[in-house]
Motif scaffolding. Sequence first.
Motif, PDB file in Angstrom:
ATOM      1  N   UNK B 132     -38.473-136.104  39.695  1.00  0.00           N
ATOM      2  CA  UNK B 132     -38.002-135.072  38.766  1.00  0.00           C
ATOM      3  C   UNK B 132     -37.504-133.843  39.510  1.00  0.00           C
ATOM      4  N   UNK B 133     -38.236-133.442  40.554  1.00  0.00           N
ATOM      5  CA  UNK B 133     -37.779-132.231  41.260  1.00  0.00           C
ATOM      6  C   UNK B 133     -36.506-132.503  42.049  1.00  0.00           C
ATOM      7  N   UNK B 134     -36.327-133.770  42.478  1.00  0.00           N
ATOM      8  CA  UNK B 134     -35.094-134.111  43.200  1.00  0.00           C
ATOM      9  C   UNK B 134     -33.868-133.962  42.304  1.00  0.00           C
ATOM     10  N   UNK B 135     -34.053-134.103  40.991  1.00  0.00           N
ATOM     11  CA  UNK B 135     -32.922-133.914  40.069  1.00  0.00           C
ATOM     12  C   UNK B 135     -32.315-132.531  40.230  1.00  0.00           C
ATOM     13  N   UNK B 136     -33.167-131.550  40.547  1.00  0.00           N
ATOM     14  CA  UNK B 136     -32.645-130.201  40.745  1.00  0.00           C
ATOM     15  C   UNK B 136     -32.011-130.093  42.122  1.00  0.00           C
ATOM     16  N   UNK B 137     -32.776-130.470  43.112  1.00  0.00           N
ATOM     17  CA  UNK B 137     -32.211-130.554  44.455  1.00  0.00           C
ATOM     18  C   UNK B 137     -32.111-129.243  45.202  1.00  0.00           C
ATOM     19  N   UNK B 138     -32.467-128.108  44.587  1.00  0.00           N
ATOM     20  CA  UNK B 138     -32.413-126.856  45.336  1.00  0.00           C
ATOM     21  C   UNK B 138     -33.462-126.886  46.447  1.00  0.00           C
ATOM     22  N   UNK B 139     -33.019-126.724  47.724  1.00  0.00           N
ATOM     23  CA  UNK B 139     -33.971-126.859  48.832  1.00  0.00           C
ATOM     24  C   UNK B 139     -35.163-125.907  48.712  1.00  0.00           C
ATOM     25  N   UNK B 140     -34.922-124.677  48.258  1.00  0.00           N
ATOM     26  CA  UNK B 140     -36.031-123.717  48.150  1.00  0.00           C
ATOM     27  C   UNK B 140     -37.082-124.201  47.162  1.00  0.00           C
ATOM     28  N   UNK B 141     -36.609-124.723  46.026  1.00  0.00           N
ATOM     29  CA  UNK B 141     -37.545-125.191  45.000  1.00  0.00           C
ATOM     30  C   UNK B 141     -38.288-126.436  45.480  1.00  0.00           C
ATOM     31  N   UNK B 142     -37.560-127.339  46.145  1.00  0.00           N
ATOM     32  CA  UNK B 142     -38.194-128.551  46.664  1.00  0.00           C
ATOM     33  C   UNK B 142     -39.266-128.196  47.687  1.00  0.00           C
ATOM     34  N   UNK B 143     -38.934-127.257  48.585  1.00  0.00           N
ATOM     35  CA  UNK B 143     -39.915-126.853  49.587  1.00  0.00           C
ATOM     36  C   UNK B 143     -41.139-126.242  48.934  1.00  0.00           C
ATOM     37  N   UNK B 144     -40.887-125.393  47.942  1.00  0.00           N
ATOM     38  CA  UNK B 144     -42.000-124.714  47.267  1.00  0.00           C
ATOM     39  C   UNK B 144     -42.939-125.732  46.622  1.00  0.00           C
ATOM     40  N   UNK B 198     -33.848-115.161  40.960  1.00  0.00           N
ATOM     41  CA  UNK B 198     -34.407-113.819  41.139  1.00  0.00           C
ATOM     42  C   UNK B 198     -34.400-113.433  42.609  1.00  0.00           C
ATOM     43  N   UNK B 199     -34.413-112.115  42.902  1.00  0.00           N
ATOM     44  CA  UNK B 199     -34.514-111.684  44.296  1.00  0.00           C
ATOM     45  C   UNK B 199     -35.887-112.058  44.872  1.00  0.00           C
ATOM     46  N   UNK B 200     -35.949-112.254  46.208  1.00  0.00           N
ATOM     47  CA  UNK B 200     -37.192-112.705  46.849  1.00  0.00           C
ATOM     48  C   UNK B 200     -38.415-111.861  46.471  1.00  0.00           C
ATOM     49  N   UNK B 201     -38.230-110.543  46.314  1.00  0.00           N
ATOM     50  CA  UNK B 201     -39.399-109.711  46.010  1.00  0.00           C
ATOM     51  C   UNK B 201     -39.969-110.067  44.629  1.00  0.00           C
ATOM     52  N   UNK B 202     -39.107-110.402  43.691  1.00  0.00           N
ATOM     53  CA  UNK B 202     -39.584-110.796  42.368  1.00  0.00           C
ATOM     54  C   UNK B 202     -40.269-112.168  42.407  1.00  0.00           C
TER      55      UNK B 202
END
Lengths: 334, 334
Positions: B132-144, B198-202
């Motif tokens: 399911x997360x691969x469907x998004x594929x954003x590296x930051x989200x996958x890493x998280x 969102x920006x990294x601080x958020x």
Amino acid sequence: MASTIPNEKASLEPLKSLVEKELLEVNDLISKTVESSVDLIPLAARNLMSAGGKRLRPMLTLAAAKLCGYREGPRVIPLAASIEFIHAATLLHDDVIDDSALRRGIPTAKATWGNQASILVGDFLFVKAFQLMLQDGSPKILDLLASASGRIVEGEILQLTTQGDLETTQEKHLDVVIRKTSPLFEAAMGVGALVAESPPSHVEKLMSYGRFLGVCFQLVDDILDYSSLSATTGKNQGDDFRDAKVTLPVVIAYRAGTLEEKAFWTRTFVDQQQKEGDFQQALAYLHKHNALSQTLEIAQSYSVSARKCLDDFSEAPEYPVFKEILQFCLDRSL
Amino acid sequence: MASTIPNEKASLEPLKSLVEKELLEVNDLISKTVESSVDLIPLAARNLMSAGGKRLRPMLTLAAAKLCGYREGPRVIPLAASIEFIHAATLLHDDVIDDSALRRGIPTAKATWGNQASILVGDFLFVKAFQLMLQDGSPKILDLLASASGRIVEGEILQLTTQGDLETTQEKHLDVVIRKTSPLFEAAMGVGALVAESPPSHVEKLMSYGRFLGVCFQLVDDILDYSSLSATTGKNQGDDFRDAKVTLPVVIAYRAGTLEEKAFWTRTFVDQQQKEGDFQQALAYLHKHNALSQTLEIAQSYSVSARKCLDDFSEAPEYPVFKEILQFCLDRSL
């Protein structure tokens, strides 16, 4: 058991030589990846991953990449390691599921640290497998590995719900083997081809090679469990019998058996009531119906199918290595 | 137990209303994703995932995305579902590890289908979470998400190797809670923020909110296990005691206890020798040392920390919802 006796047995040496340098890097990465601030993790993982595993699957990835023209590059290393991590995770969970005390003659993590640790360290290795494949990030490769992982687990659940079913057919039994054992062999080959950016037809051919090779390996493993040669290959003769694991030789002998024989298999496998001498009796019934040689013949037919998948690669210098892997697989049973 | 009694208890209703539409889509996707040709999988998975779970973590993802300005879009749905799958997979494996027969008053998959099926269906849900997360594929989200999964498992292994350790300190115990329970709350919030770009601080602030909220939830859960209110929240009073699970109230009571009390806790938790009346005795010792109210105070301090993380978002229409989640968490113990 086999119809011809070759002068010299095939071995994995050509494969090992072909990927020797890269395999060292894979092993280093495996060691580094299991580090954790939680002490038990590297202990249990190293115990499993250094315990004489052949590293067959990552070697297939490394070699398939070369066969497809991939020369030097860092991408293939974490991918090959990822495949070994998926394999190791499934082994840890299998040991809990099968309640196994020994693997390749060495106490399992489950026997040393208990079921709980084996489940969780298995989960840890699964997650690490995903983290390693994310390093590559190619969507095709990620999809291939994720879908292979899903199919392995589905195959294992299918095996769980059909195990102990002596009434199964050869076809149904082979379907479980293909669903459980083949996906990782298939993915190991496919990842190698994809990392080398091979055309889809080549990727498909090599994945089919992996699928057939996987079945061949599993069937020979099942034969070895009833063979006196098992000690030399690190298997423990009679393990499958004691665990009442219905493998192809048993399916064949049961179907061909008399009513009396069927009662024997039902008592030892379904009721799991085994007494001294039963294993010898099982061997006698298997030999009476040529169940081991019939299983070997089926393994050979998968080997032939696998070999045909290599036709497009006959000019590549790595071609003979892939042929020898198939012969090695069969020769183990001699 | 609490110093002030509000007129009305906080609830999850504002959160549910905020994400009602999207949660239906998440639930649909969850149902579709557990389909398999292997019958046991949808059976066991649906049993678990429809058994009155609050869907708190995916709701946090959906709401965090809105808080960060994400309006409509399909990306957040599979990501929120993925988080629920990770949660469900860990629950299945936890039930095997804790040998639990009931969860929220309903027989566990383990009790119905056995340990083997629970391990494998848990693995299946893990793999589906990754797909399911691969469907998004954003590296930051996958890493998280991958790193959160890894930290949860490490936390669970840490808990396994320290469990039953009555001599532990509050700090060490809280470290295990943070490592085991917080990563998924943290990731649930972080994914929502990341999908809204969102920006990294958020992103960081909302992840911290999730981390503190996770601790708060776990501590209140631990209180509820010794509270007569547990029936109304679906928990079974005394489960942790019977399982000899060392939670913060016990750590506090043990450290403050007399030699006689320490012997009681050692017998019931370390030697796991429990007899009738022991649970009432445990309650008496917990109350003598104010262990439950001290635990609640610590939970409150985490709630305050979580609330501070929301400062940058005080103008957003979703801000009150996130404050109410914290109050809901604490009010459960009243």
